[in-house]
Design a protein around this motif. Structure first.
Motif, PDB file in Angstrom:
ATOM      1  N   SER A 204      -9.580 -13.054 -13.702  1.00 44.40           N
ATOM      2  CA  SER A 204      -8.764 -11.992 -13.116  1.00 44.40           C
ATOM      3  C   SER A 204      -9.647 -11.004 -12.362  1.00 44.40           C
ATOM      4  CB  SER A 204      -7.981 -11.273 -14.200  1.00 44.40           C
ATOM      5  OG  SER A 204      -8.871 -10.658 -15.106  1.00 44.40           O
ATOM      6  N   TYR A 205      -9.025 -10.331 -11.423  1.00 43.85           N
ATOM      7  CA  TYR A 205      -9.737  -9.333 -10.648  1.00 43.85           C
ATOM      8  C   TYR A 205      -9.845  -8.049 -11.458  1.00 43.85           C
ATOM      9  CZ  TYR A 205      -9.084 -12.510  -6.770  1.00 43.85           C
ATOM     10  OH  TYR A 205      -9.123 -13.605  -5.973  1.00 43.85           O
ATOM     11  N   ALA A 206     -10.907  -7.297 -11.248  1.00 46.80           N
ATOM     12  CA  ALA A 206     -11.135  -6.068 -12.010  1.00 46.80           C
ATOM     13  C   ALA A 206     -10.058  -5.030 -11.712  1.00 46.80           C
ATOM     14  CB  ALA A 206     -12.517  -5.507 -11.687  1.00 46.80           C
ATOM     15  N   GLN A 207      -9.571  -5.004 -10.475  1.00 46.94           N
ATOM     16  CA  GLN A 207      -8.555  -4.029 -10.096  1.00 46.94           C
ATOM     17  C   GLN A 207      -7.541  -4.712  -9.197  1.00 46.94           C
ATOM     18  OE1 GLN A 207     -10.104  -0.669  -8.000  1.00 46.94           O
ATOM     19  NE2 GLN A 207      -8.132   0.335  -7.833  1.00 46.94           N
ATOM     20  N   LEU A 208      -6.274  -4.567  -9.535  1.00 47.09           N
ATOM     21  CA  LEU A 208      -5.209  -5.137  -8.720  1.00 47.09           C
ATOM     22  C   LEU A 208      -4.522  -4.020  -7.945  1.00 47.09           C
ATOM     23  CD1 LEU A 208      -3.625  -7.644 -11.258  1.00 47.09           C
ATOM     24  CD2 LEU A 208      -5.155  -8.154  -9.361  1.00 47.09           C
ATOM     25  N   ALA A 209      -4.131  -4.320  -6.714  1.00 46.09           N
ATOM     26  CA  ALA A 209      -3.448  -3.336  -5.879  1.00 46.09           C
ATOM     27  C   ALA A 209      -2.043  -3.084  -6.412  1.00 46.09           C
ATOM     28  CB  ALA A 209      -3.371  -3.825  -4.449  1.00 46.09           C
ATOM     29  N   THR A 210      -1.610  -1.846  -6.301  1.00 42.93           N
ATOM     30  CA  THR A 210      -0.258  -1.466  -6.683  1.00 42.93           C
ATOM     31  C   THR A 210       0.585  -1.291  -5.428  1.00 42.93           C
ATOM     32  OG1 THR A 210      -0.744   0.889  -6.595  1.00 42.93           O
ATOM     33  CG2 THR A 210      -1.160  -0.227  -8.700  1.00 42.93           C
ATOM     34  N   GLN A 211       1.879  -1.096  -5.596  1.00 45.49           N
ATOM     35  CA  GLN A 211       2.746  -0.857  -4.444  1.00 45.49           C
ATOM     36  C   GLN A 211       2.307   0.394  -3.697  1.00 45.49           C
ATOM     37  OE1 GLN A 211       5.191  -2.957  -3.268  1.00 45.49           O
ATOM     38  NE2 GLN A 211       5.008  -1.613  -1.491  1.00 45.49           N
ATOM     39  N   GLU A 212       1.874   1.395  -4.436  1.00 46.80           N
ATOM     40  CA  GLU A 212       1.389   2.630  -3.807  1.00 46.80           C
ATOM     41  C   GLU A 212       0.182   2.352  -2.919  1.00 46.80           C
ATOM     42  OE1 GLU A 212      -0.813   6.684  -5.216  1.00 46.80           O
ATOM     43  OE2 GLU A 212       0.845   5.964  -6.470  1.00 46.80           O
ATOM     44  N   ASP A 213      -0.712   1.478  -3.354  1.00 45.31           N
ATOM     45  CA  ASP A 213      -1.871   1.116  -2.537  1.00 45.31           C
ATOM     46  C   ASP A 213      -1.433   0.456  -1.235  1.00 45.31           C
ATOM     47  OD1 ASP A 213      -3.703   2.047  -4.444  1.00 45.31           O
ATOM     48  OD2 ASP A 213      -3.640   0.130  -5.531  1.00 45.31           O
ATOM     49  N   PHE A 214      -0.437  -0.450  -1.325  1.00 49.82           N
ATOM     50  CA  PHE A 214       0.050  -1.128  -0.118  1.00 49.82           C
ATOM     51  C   PHE A 214       0.735  -0.132   0.818  1.00 49.82           C
ATOM     52  CE2 PHE A 214      -0.308  -4.974  -2.763  1.00 49.82           C
ATOM     53  CZ  PHE A 214      -0.983  -5.790  -1.871  1.00 49.82           C
ATOM     54  N   ASP A 215       1.512   0.758   0.251  1.00 48.94           N
ATOM     55  CA  ASP A 215       2.191   1.763   1.077  1.00 48.94           C
ATOM     56  C   ASP A 215       1.186   2.652   1.810  1.00 48.94           C
ATOM     57  OD1 ASP A 215       4.578   0.727   0.167  1.00 48.94           O
ATOM     58  OD2 ASP A 215       4.890   2.306  -1.323  1.00 48.94           O
ATOM     59  N   ARG A 216       0.158   3.083   1.092  1.00 50.02           N
ATOM     60  CA  ARG A 216      -0.869   3.923   1.681  1.00 50.02           C
ATOM     61  C   ARG A 216      -1.611   3.162   2.790  1.00 50.02           C
ATOM     62  NH1 ARG A 216      -3.177   6.196  -2.934  1.00 50.02           N
ATOM     63  NH2 ARG A 216      -4.050   4.148  -3.256  1.00 50.02           N
ATOM     64  N   PHE A 217      -1.859   1.892   2.592  1.00 51.77           N
ATOM     65  CA  PHE A 217      -2.523   1.066   3.595  1.00 51.77           C
ATOM     66  C   PHE A 217      -1.644   0.939   4.855  1.00 51.77           C
ATOM     67  CE2 PHE A 217      -3.335  -3.103   5.514  1.00 51.77           C
ATOM     68  CZ  PHE A 217      -4.669  -2.988   5.804  1.00 51.77           C
ATOM     69  N   ALA A 218      -0.353   0.733   4.653  1.00 50.51           N
ATOM     70  CA  ALA A 218       0.572   0.545   5.781  1.00 50.51           C
ATOM     71  C   ALA A 218       0.699   1.817   6.618  1.00 50.51           C
ATOM     72  CB  ALA A 218       1.944   0.122   5.264  1.00 50.51           C
ATOM     73  N   ARG A 219       0.601   2.967   5.975  1.00 51.86           N
ATOM     74  CA  ARG A 219       0.707   4.233   6.717  1.00 51.86           C
ATOM     75  C   ARG A 219      -0.548   4.498   7.548  1.00 51.86           C
ATOM     76  NH1 ARG A 219       3.108   6.304   1.731  1.00 51.86           N
ATOM     77  NH2 ARG A 219       1.034   6.991   1.104  1.00 51.86           N
ATOM     78  N   GLY A 220      -1.628   3.851   7.169  1.00 55.59           N
ATOM     79  CA  GLY A 220      -2.846   3.965   7.937  1.00 55.59           C
ATOM     80  C   GLY A 220      -3.648   5.144   7.605  1.00 55.59           C
TER      81      GLY A 220
END
Length: 58
Positions: free
Chosen positions: A42-58
């Motif tokens: 497993s990966y040490a840290q998995l992205a959350t929905q908040e991480d994806f949202d923050r990425f999409a906003r740029g």
């Protein structure tokens, strides 16, 4: 990549000789890389929905 290495990777992935006609060298390389990643655990840290949202906003 040599022919021998391509065939070795295909065997390690369980790809039949007939299926090689349907795949590119790049596809086989990608599948082998993903298989190697999956074996690491497993990966040490998995992205959350908040991480994806923050990425999409740029």
């Amino acid at each position: 990549m040599t022919t021998a290495l391509l065939h070795l990777r295909a065997v390690q992935l369980g790809i039949s000789v007939g299926d090689l006609d349907l795949l590119t060298i790049g596809m086989i390389n990608d599948m082998f890389a993903e298989l190697s990643n999956d074996r690491e655990g497993s990966y040490a840290q998995l992205a959350t929905q908040e991480d994806f949202d923050r990425f999409a906003r740029g």
